[in-house]
Write a protein that holds these residues in place. Structure first.
Motif, PDB file in Angstrom:
ATOM      1  N   GLY A 106      31.314  -8.641 101.894  1.00  0.00           N
ATOM      2  CA  GLY A 106      31.882  -7.555 101.134  1.00  0.00           C
ATOM      3  C   GLY A 106      31.793  -7.768  99.768  1.00  0.00           C
ATOM      4  N   TYR A 107      31.676  -8.807  99.160  1.00  0.00           N
ATOM      5  CA  TYR A 107      31.897  -8.855  97.701  1.00  0.00           C
ATOM      6  C   TYR A 107      30.353  -8.591  97.351  1.00  0.00           C
ATOM      7  CZ  TYR A 107      33.827 -10.817  93.534  1.00  0.00           C
ATOM      8  OH  TYR A 107      34.225 -11.030  92.196  1.00  0.00           O
ATOM      9  N   LEU A 108      30.445  -7.905  96.187  1.00  0.00           N
ATOM     10  CA  LEU A 108      29.072  -7.441  95.600  1.00  0.00           C
ATOM     11  C   LEU A 108      28.554  -8.117  94.801  1.00  0.00           C
ATOM     12  CD1 LEU A 108      29.707  -3.509  95.417  1.00  0.00           C
ATOM     13  CD2 LEU A 108      28.839  -4.860  97.567  1.00  0.00           C
ATOM     14  N   GLU A 109      28.803  -9.354  94.697  1.00  0.00           N
ATOM     15  CA  GLU A 109      28.232 -10.620  93.830  1.00  0.00           C
ATOM     16  C   GLU A 109      27.716 -11.753  94.664  1.00  0.00           C
ATOM     17  OE1 GLU A 109      26.881 -10.604  90.417  1.00  0.00           O
ATOM     18  OE2 GLU A 109      27.828  -8.508  90.182  1.00  0.00           O
ATOM     19  N   LYS A 110      26.765 -12.312  94.418  1.00  0.00           N
ATOM     20  CA  LYS A 110      26.369 -13.380  95.158  1.00  0.00           C
ATOM     21  C   LYS A 110      27.288 -14.707  94.682  1.00  0.00           C
ATOM     22  CE  LYS A 110      22.543 -16.595  96.431  1.00  0.00           C
ATOM     23  NZ  LYS A 110      21.138 -16.935  96.234  1.00  0.00           N
ATOM     24  N   PRO A 111      28.111 -15.226  95.629  1.00  0.00           N
ATOM     25  CA  PRO A 111      28.955 -16.383  95.187  1.00  0.00           C
ATOM     26  C   PRO A 111      28.295 -17.753  94.888  1.00  0.00           C
ATOM     27  CG  PRO A 111      28.897 -16.064  97.448  1.00  0.00           C
ATOM     28  CD  PRO A 111      27.956 -15.103  97.070  1.00  0.00           C
ATOM     29  N   SER A 112      28.978 -18.345  94.037  1.00  0.00           N
ATOM     30  CA  SER A 112      28.810 -19.945  94.073  1.00  0.00           C
ATOM     31  C   SER A 112      29.873 -20.543  94.900  1.00  0.00           C
ATOM     32  CB  SER A 112      28.927 -20.359  92.364  1.00  0.00           C
ATOM     33  OG  SER A 112      28.042 -19.781  91.663  1.00  0.00           O
ATOM     34  N   PHE A 113      29.507 -21.680  95.280  1.00  0.00           N
ATOM     35  CA  PHE A 113      30.528 -22.292  96.257  1.00  0.00           C
ATOM     36  C   PHE A 113      31.168 -23.689  95.651  1.00  0.00           C
ATOM     37  CE2 PHE A 113      28.015 -19.644  99.129  1.00  0.00           C
ATOM     38  CZ  PHE A 113      29.090 -19.193  99.983  1.00  0.00           C
ATOM     39  N   TYR A 114      32.297 -23.794  96.058  1.00  0.00           N
ATOM     40  CA  TYR A 114      32.640 -25.343  95.739  1.00  0.00           C
ATOM     41  C   TYR A 114      33.207 -25.844  97.099  1.00  0.00           C
ATOM     42  CZ  TYR A 114      37.597 -24.101  96.446  1.00  0.00           C
ATOM     43  OH  TYR A 114      38.902 -23.580  96.741  1.00  0.00           O
ATOM     44  N   LEU A 115      33.357 -27.152  97.064  1.00  0.00           N
ATOM     45  CA  LEU A 115      33.743 -27.866  98.282  1.00  0.00           C
ATOM     46  C   LEU A 115      35.069 -28.600  98.422  1.00  0.00           C
ATOM     47  CD1 LEU A 115      32.359 -29.087 101.219  1.00  0.00           C
ATOM     48  CD2 LEU A 115      31.746 -30.977 100.013  1.00  0.00           C
ATOM     49  N   PRO A 116      35.853 -27.967  99.087  1.00  0.00           N
ATOM     50  CA  PRO A 116      37.389 -28.710  98.909  1.00  0.00           C
ATOM     51  C   PRO A 116      37.409 -30.353  99.146  1.00  0.00           C
ATOM     52  CG  PRO A 116      37.338 -26.921 100.158  1.00  0.00           C
ATOM     53  CD  PRO A 116      36.038 -27.313 100.104  1.00  0.00           C
ATOM     54  N   THR A 117      38.127 -31.027  98.679  1.00  0.00           N
ATOM     55  CA  THR A 117      38.331 -32.280  98.931  1.00  0.00           C
ATOM     56  C   THR A 117      38.273 -32.543 100.505  1.00  0.00           C
ATOM     57  OG1 THR A 117      40.463 -32.298  98.432  1.00  0.00           O
ATOM     58  CG2 THR A 117      39.025 -33.260  96.655  1.00  0.00           C
ATOM     59  N   LYS A 118      37.591 -33.593 101.229  1.00  0.00           N
ATOM     60  CA  LYS A 118      37.675 -33.588 102.480  1.00  0.00           C
ATOM     61  C   LYS A 118      38.793 -33.519 103.202  1.00  0.00           C
ATOM     62  CE  LYS A 118      34.954 -36.395 105.993  1.00  0.00           C
ATOM     63  NZ  LYS A 118      34.143 -37.736 106.386  1.00  0.00           N
ATOM     64  N   ASP A 119      38.963 -32.828 104.333  1.00  0.00           N
ATOM     65  CA  ASP A 119      40.040 -32.677 105.202  1.00  0.00           C
ATOM     66  C   ASP A 119      39.522 -32.862 106.574  1.00  0.00           C
ATOM     67  OD1 ASP A 119      41.900 -31.752 106.758  1.00  0.00           O
ATOM     68  OD2 ASP A 119      42.887 -30.472 105.624  1.00  0.00           O
ATOM     69  N   THR A 120      39.660 -33.838 107.286  1.00  0.00           N
ATOM     70  CA  THR A 120      39.106 -34.129 108.713  1.00  0.00           C
ATOM     71  C   THR A 120      39.510 -32.979 109.708  1.00  0.00           C
ATOM     72  OG1 THR A 120      40.792 -35.717 109.050  1.00  0.00           O
ATOM     73  CG2 THR A 120      38.703 -36.599 108.283  1.00  0.00           C
ATOM     74  N   ASN A 121      40.652 -32.320 109.482  1.00  0.00           N
ATOM     75  CA  ASN A 121      41.073 -31.432 110.451  1.00  0.00           C
ATOM     76  C   ASN A 121      40.297 -30.075 110.209  1.00  0.00           C
ATOM     77  OD1 ASN A 121      42.950 -33.103 111.686  1.00  0.00           O
ATOM     78  ND2 ASN A 121      44.144 -32.789 110.117  1.00  0.00           N
TER      79      ASN A 121
END
Length: 220
Positions: free
Chosen positions: A94-109
């Motif tokens: 629904g967001y009208l701009e293409k996102p850039s992504f970040y990766l959260p620090t690893k969470d095995t769950n």
């Protein structure tokens, strides 16, 4: 680089009365990173060709349907979006701009979608923590929190009264203590942090009145 002076704004207590102050702070001097409902409630845009005040980034990391409440409905202003790889997919659509992504620090769950070459942020599943981590990685020297709280006036069941007379739930206070721990390490790095929100008082950030925001960034 380019985010040396940053205001992180949410839509906490007093937002409606206070957020007009942001319009008086020059875009070239101070950048704004928005989180939570600040974009949906953003009243600082005239038309798309005449913006009164812009965000440099809006950050989202809520994986649940409630994230849809953060999409604008009263305006069509969509700043650049930085989203966690765990962000609700309907919000991203629904967001009208293409996102850039970040990766959260690893969470095995809760591993999210792996993406090569992503910016990695310590977000603790908290948008404020993510915004702080992002600003630091982008070279921030001064960071101010604006309405970054979930305080309220009435004494609701299970809430706790704070020293300022307002109330928050224990889990919200716990989240602020996690943020305060982040500020401890920022202070050791020489990064200055100020708070003009209405939650608990941080040990590692100075409280300032909203009217003193520009002075905070001007001070040496």
């Amino acid at each position: 680089p380019g985010l040396q002076n940053v205001i992180i704004c949410s839509d906490g207590y007093g937002w409606k009365e206070r957020h007009g102050l942001l319009a008086g702070i020059p875009n070239k001097k101070v950048k704004i990173v928005g989180i939570n409902g600040s974009l949906a409630k953003w009243d600082l845009v005239g038309s798309l060709s005449e913006k009164k005040r812009v965000m440099s980034t809006y950050l989202a990391n809520n994986p649940y349907k409630e994230c849809l409440n953060y999409l604008p409905s009263r305006h069509r202003y969509y700043p650049p979006l930085l989203a966690s790889t765990r962000t609700n997919p309907d919000f991203l659509e629904g967001y009208l701009e293409k996102p850039s992504f970040y990766l959260p620090t690893k969470d095995t769950n809760y591993s999210g979608i792996p993406r090569e070459g992503c910016l990695v942020l310590d977000d603790y599943r908290n948008p404020l923590c993510a915004a702080i981590s992002y600003c630091v990685k982008m070279g921030a020297k001064k960071i101010a929190l604006f309405c970054c709280d979930e305080a309220f006036e009435d004494n609701r069941p299970g809430s706790e009264r704070m020293e300022n007379g307002l109330f928050q739930y224990p889990q919200q206070i716990k989240s602020q203590k996690i943020v305060d721990a982040q500020f401890h390490w920022l202070r050791l790095k020489g990064i200055k942090v100020a708070d003009c929100s209405s939650g608990i008082e941080y040990e590692n950030a100075a409280y300032i009145n909203p009217e003193g925001l520009e002075s905070f960034f001007d001070a040496q």
